[in-house]
Structures are given as C-alpha cells and as structure tokens.
Design an enzyme around this catalytic site. Sequence first.
Site, PDB file in Angstrom:
ATOM      1  N   HIS A  38     -17.609 -43.473  17.784  1.00  0.00           N
ATOM      2  CA  HIS A  38     -17.229 -42.812  19.055  1.00  0.00           C
ATOM      3  C   HIS A  38     -16.330 -43.747  19.880  1.00  0.00           C
ATOM      4  O   HIS A  38     -16.715 -44.185  20.974  1.00  0.00           O
ATOM      5  CB  HIS A  38     -18.467 -42.395  19.857  1.00  0.00           C
ATOM      6  N   ILE A  39     -15.149 -43.963  19.339  1.00  0.00           N
ATOM      7  CA  ILE A  39     -14.301 -44.995  19.931  1.00  0.00           C
ATOM      8  C   ILE A  39     -12.831 -44.566  19.986  1.00  0.00           C
ATOM      9  O   ILE A  39     -11.925 -45.398  20.131  1.00  0.00           O
ATOM     10  CB  ILE A  39     -14.505 -46.328  19.144  1.00  0.00           C
ATOM     11  N   ARG A  60      -5.401 -30.861  27.035  1.00  0.00           N
ATOM     12  CA  ARG A  60      -4.396 -31.934  27.049  1.00  0.00           C
ATOM     13  C   ARG A  60      -4.375 -32.725  25.745  1.00  0.00           C
ATOM     14  O   ARG A  60      -3.317 -33.058  25.234  1.00  0.00           O
ATOM     15  CB  ARG A  60      -4.675 -32.890  28.218  1.00  0.00           C
ATOM     16  N   ILE A  61      -5.565 -33.024  25.184  1.00  0.00           N
ATOM     17  CA  ILE A  61      -5.585 -33.807  23.937  1.00  0.00           C
ATOM     18  C   ILE A  61      -5.067 -32.944  22.782  1.00  0.00           C
ATOM     19  O   ILE A  61      -4.297 -33.422  21.943  1.00  0.00           O
ATOM     20  CB  ILE A  61      -7.004 -34.335  23.619  1.00  0.00           C
ATOM     21  N   ARG A 113     -16.960 -33.988  20.484  1.00  0.00           N
ATOM     22  CA  ARG A 113     -18.386 -34.273  20.613  1.00  0.00           C
ATOM     23  C   ARG A 113     -19.061 -33.799  19.330  1.00  0.00           C
ATOM     24  O   ARG A 113     -18.767 -32.709  18.834  1.00  0.00           O
ATOM     25  CB  ARG A 113     -18.983 -33.532  21.815  1.00  0.00           C
ATOM     26  N   ASP A 143     -15.486 -39.246  14.426  1.00  0.00           N
ATOM     27  CA  ASP A 143     -15.698 -40.296  15.432  1.00  0.00           C
ATOM     28  C   ASP A 143     -16.966 -40.016  16.240  1.00  0.00           C
ATOM     29  O   ASP A 143     -17.436 -40.870  16.968  1.00  0.00           O
ATOM     30  CB  ASP A 143     -14.487 -40.355  16.366  1.00  0.00           C
ATOM     31  N   GLU A 195     -26.030 -40.211  18.272  1.00  0.00           N
ATOM     32  CA  GLU A 195     -25.269 -41.460  18.336  1.00  0.00           C
ATOM     33  C   GLU A 195     -26.130 -42.554  18.951  1.00  0.00           C
ATOM     34  O   GLU A 195     -26.833 -42.271  19.934  1.00  0.00           O
ATOM     35  CB  GLU A 195     -24.003 -41.252  19.170  1.00  0.00           C
TER      36      GLU A 195
HETATM   37  C1  GLV Z   1     -14.854 -39.867  25.438  1.00  0.00           C
HETATM   38  O1  GLV Z   1     -15.568 -39.518  24.553  1.00  0.00           O
HETATM   39  C2  GLV Z   1     -14.582 -39.117  26.635  1.00  0.00           C
HETATM   40  O2  GLV Z   1     -15.161 -38.039  26.828  1.00  0.00           O
HETATM   41  O3  GLV Z   1     -13.799 -39.596  27.475  1.00  0.00           O
END
Ligand code: GLV
Length: 323
Positions: A286-287, A156-157, A238, A262, A267
């Site tokens: 990571h935002i 989806r992303i 990731r 990111d 982390e």
């Molecule tokens: C964010 O990193 C997610 O997996 O929703």
Amino acid sequence: MSKPKAVIAYPVPEDVVEFVREHCDLKVLDFSKPVNLETIKDKIRDAEGMVILGLRIDDQLLDHAPKLKVASNITVGYNNCDVEAMKKRSVLCTHSPGVLDETVADFVMGLMISAARRLPELDTFTKEGKWVKGDMSELFGRDVHHSTLGIIGMGRIGEAVARRAKFGFEMDVIYYNRSRKEAVEKELGITYKPMDELLAEADFLVTLTPLTAETAHLIGERELDLMKEGSFVINASRGPVIDEEALIKALQSGKLAGAGLDVFEKEPLPKDSPLLSMKNVVTTPHIAAGTHQTMANLAWTAARSMVEVLETGTSKNIVPEMK
Ligand code: GLV
C-alpha cells in the site's frame, strides 16, 4: 489567546511539525510503537485537531477525544473514518485530494508492466544467477502497449492513468464510472462502457474507486468470470473493492494471467495469504503514493487543512459528505 491543541498521529516532515507548532499547542506521538486506539487514547483527551493516516476514527475513538473538532487525513481515501459518527459529534473530516494523482498513476503503470512483463520474477531469476544462453521463452510476458485497458472509476487518478496509457502506450482505454465524463472522453479519446462490457473487453482491469458501501466487493466472482482468459487485474485503490478470495481463485485457476496489487482486504497482508506464493502476482505494501515529494505534499495539505479548520471553522478539503 491560547493555541488550539493538536496531535500529529503519523510521522511527517519536520517543517510540517514546525508549521503546526506555530499554530497549535502540539503533541507529536511516539512512532516507535504502532499508532492505534490503545496506544494513543490517553494522548488525545484534549485534542481539538488531529493529523492522521489510516487511524480509525469511530465512536470508540471519539469517546476518548471529546474535544475533537477535526481529523485531517494525509490520504485522499478516508474509509478509515466513520463519517456518520463524526457528523453526529460535529467533528469535521478532511482529506487531501489532488496531491497524489500523478504519483499513483505512475505506480499503476508500474504494476501493470511489472505483472505483464514479470519484472519481479525476472529480477529474481537474474540475481539468482540462472541466466544462461539459450531458450528464454519460459520468461516471456504479455504486451502492454496497444492492448485494452479497462478503468473502473474515472476520477482524477483514473484520468492520469488513462492519459499515460493512451498517449504513452497507445492503449485502447475504456472506462466505467457512476456518471459519464464526456469532456474527459473527448480530451483523452477514451470510451465509456457499461461495467460488464468493460470486463469482457479489458486485457488489463484497473480499479480506482474509493471504498464505500457501494464499491465494497464491486469486483467479485461474477465479474471476474466475465473477464477474458489471460487478462490482468491491477488494484491500487482499496483492497475490499475486489473480493480477494474470488480473485485468488481466478488466479489459481489460470483464468487471470496475473495481478498487480498494492492494496488488500487485510493490511498488512497476512503472512499466510496465498497471494504471497503466487509468482504471477506482484505485491506491494500500500505504497502507490509513496514518494518523498508526494508524501511531504500530502502531509502539508493535511496539516494546513487542520489548522484552517481550527482557525476558521472550515476548509476546502472537508470531505464531500460533510460539505
Ligand atoms: C492512499 O491510499 C490514499 O488514499 O491517499
């Protein structure tokens, strides 16, 4: 009837807390301390449901939470959960798909533009008062529009990024995915490529796969070698999907022109990471999903999924391996 016992292990909006309180006997943790097994183990003894973000759910934690029925991830990625260990103890894992796609896609475009057009460097330059009339060519970047974007992972992303890139920036979008997505190819005018071909053609590589045993270090030295001189790597999925040491080498050698990152193998990013002193690397903590609206929607989704499991035994957001 007594309410099921639940723990919220990540700060969420007050209305989400109230919702869970209506359905559960709720414990909200103290967020002034880091949330990890050591700090919470005494608070999860009788928890049947937990809303979590990033907390590792494994045998060690489960030993302290013998009543747990569901761990509900605020995130879409759930690599923090040992799904096999959970399955053995009949603990369900839910995640929050479909909530953050557009927000993360915006951020990916932002990382791409920031790295290619060197926005953080330009910001520092301007604020430090270094702007004088004259030759600015030292500060020039690379075009994003009409260049080639290679997306690894067309979920989806990936689709949301491809749509922006294709229709907003008129980029040539190529992708690699475990399975071809012919309907998406038609709809968005994007092209499937085997991974090595994609690596050789992309000006910008964007990794958007979940982290699994198969995708860990999917991009390593060999893959980075295949990339074009002067290309860019963008990662908002990731960290361990890319071999960070190999990435650092490719950036140091000048093979890559830059990166927008990111996420990292460790982390928070350790203070001695070479990435922190590289001007051509844009780093963020990571935002990518971090807007007020999206984080609230994610928290709502996780809370509802947890309550659903506690009240009905199931939820549409149970992770695929458990369905
Ligand atoms: C964010 O990193 C997610 O997996 O929703």
